[in-house]
Design a protein around this motif. Structure first.
Motif, PDB file in Angstrom:
ATOM      1  N   PHE A  67      -2.669   1.563  -2.985  1.00 28.06           N
ATOM      2  CA  PHE A  67      -3.730   1.055  -2.806  1.00 28.06           C
ATOM      3  C   PHE A  67      -3.447  -0.445  -2.215  1.00 28.06           C
ATOM      4  N   LYS A  68      -4.685  -0.987  -1.460  1.00 25.33           N
ATOM      5  CA  LYS A  68      -4.622  -2.288  -1.076  1.00 25.33           C
ATOM      6  C   LYS A  68      -4.685  -3.483  -2.041  1.00 25.33           C
ATOM      7  N   GLU A 108       0.797  -1.114   0.052  1.00 25.81           N
ATOM      8  CA  GLU A 108       0.053  -0.109   0.082  1.00 25.81           C
ATOM      9  C   GLU A 108       0.765   1.227   0.083  1.00 25.81           C
TER      10      GLU A 108
END
Length: 374
Positions: A225-226, A220
């Protein structure tokens, strides 16, 4: 003829059950991005000249840390291929977020493990972070989609044990900043050094859980982002890992139809139907096509891949192609990269000629489609 019939029957059986779609979907999953593997031509020569048969291993002969030349060639090829909806071909780049910090590990007499993030590895090996900046451009263009492969591609506890024991080949490889190498011990052991999540005891379980948490945080941090999906190194993981993956936001588990589950002395197998869910509501996405020319140049990869794609579409399954990073790397052997990009382009052209309505997706996009239709 009989062997081919049996093989085709097996491939058909693996694709019959599970989630289906009327769409003809093609996904390319590529493992090992960010992992250092063979650091340089100099390291390769040093090891070969000292009797380590790195020339017998396609990964040690061809797989090295990606650089801007590799990525520019990849992006040029992928962006030149469009599907029926105008989308570029997409690479699901399953990424390793860290590599061993060889200097710190040696300074502490192999008693403790230290790592550096993959961007620091780019800086140390390539001399800059241009590769990382280019990856972000590929992500913006929609051709390079990072997903999580782990913190390091290494069973750290076993590796440190071997180094502390003074194994000469291991120490020589270490001095050349390599941890994946062919030795007799490597072949005879039930423990493969690259199986990062081959957990044998509570101490290793605790270490693995921490590595998952840290890899998710690093992912991340560097990609913004995940990661929604995960692939375990060498397809070995257990329920403890699935639970921790759920905790860090992973919704889709990449793999093959058979999962290898580790215990103290062996591995046991578990079959997952395509699109099935576990108790953490995670969806299993099984690879059903393999296009790995560098792994075995004598194998008819084109013919086999086209046959597997035909079968997957026949049964309403996406064609999920496994094509590891080593097929795209040219740092050790430029011809390797050039030839395989041409071969992949030829494969996709043949698919599009037969299936003009084929659409390209990344793994996480496919997972979302399945989730929305369930």
């Amino acid at each position: 003829m009989i062997k081919k019939t049996i093989k085709d029957l097996s491939i058909n059986c693996q694709n019959i059950l599970g989630w289906k779609s009327n769409k003809k979907i093609l996904v390319i999953e590529s493992d090992d991005w960010g992992s250092i593997r063979m650091p340089s031509k100099k390291a390769y020569s040093n090891l070969l000249n000292n009797g380590i048969a790195v020339d017998k291993c396609p990964y040690n002969s061809n797989d090295s840390l990606e650089n801007t030349d590799d990525l520019n060639a990849l992006f040029e090829t992928f962006s030149s291929i469009k599907d029926s909806e105008g989308n570029s071909l997409k690479l699901t780049a399953n990424s390793i977020l860290a590599n061993p910090d060889f200097e710190k590990i040696k300074a502490n007499n192999f008693e403790k493990y230290y790592y550096e993030d993959f961007v620091s590895t780019y800086q140390r090996v390539n001399g800059n972070t241009d590769t990382y900046e280019l990856i972000k451009q590929g992500l913006d263009q929609g051709v390079y989609i990072p997903q999580l492969h782990g913190r390091e591609h290494l069973q750290v506890n076993e590796w440190l044990n071997i180094l502390r024991e003074g194994d000469k080949e291991a120490l020589l490889a270490f001095d050349n900043e390599l941890f994946g190498y062919p030795t007799q011990r490597y072949r005879d052991s039930k423990m493969h050094l690259l199986t990062a999540l081959h957990i044998r005891n509570p101490e290793e379980e605790k270490f693995a859980i921490q590595s998952i948490r840290e890899s998710a945080n690093l992912f991340e941090q560097f990609f913004g982002f995940k990661s929604e999906s995960f692939i375990a190194p060498r397809y070995i993981w257990n329920d403890v890992i699935e639970k921790e993956l759920a905790n860090v936001g992973v919704k889709y588990i990449q793999g093959k139809i058979v999962q290898s589950i580790p215990n103290e002395n062996s591995l046991k197998s578990k079959i997952h139907l395509f699109g099935s869910k576990n108790k953490y509501d995670q969806i299993y996405l099984n690879r059903n096509v393999f296009f790995e020319p560098t792994q075995n140049p004598r194998f008819p990869w084109m013919k086999d891949a086209l046959n597997r794609i035909d079968i997957s579409f026949r049964w309403g399954k996406p064609a999920i192609i496994s094509m590891h990073r080593l097929n795209f790397m040219g740092g050790l052997n430029e011809k390797n990269r050039t030839d395989n990009l041409l071969a992949l382009k030829d494969l996709i052209n043949k698919v599009q000629k037969k299936y003009p309505d084929v659409i390209f997706m990344s793994t996480n996009e496919l997972g979302k489609l399945i989730n929305n239709e369930k």
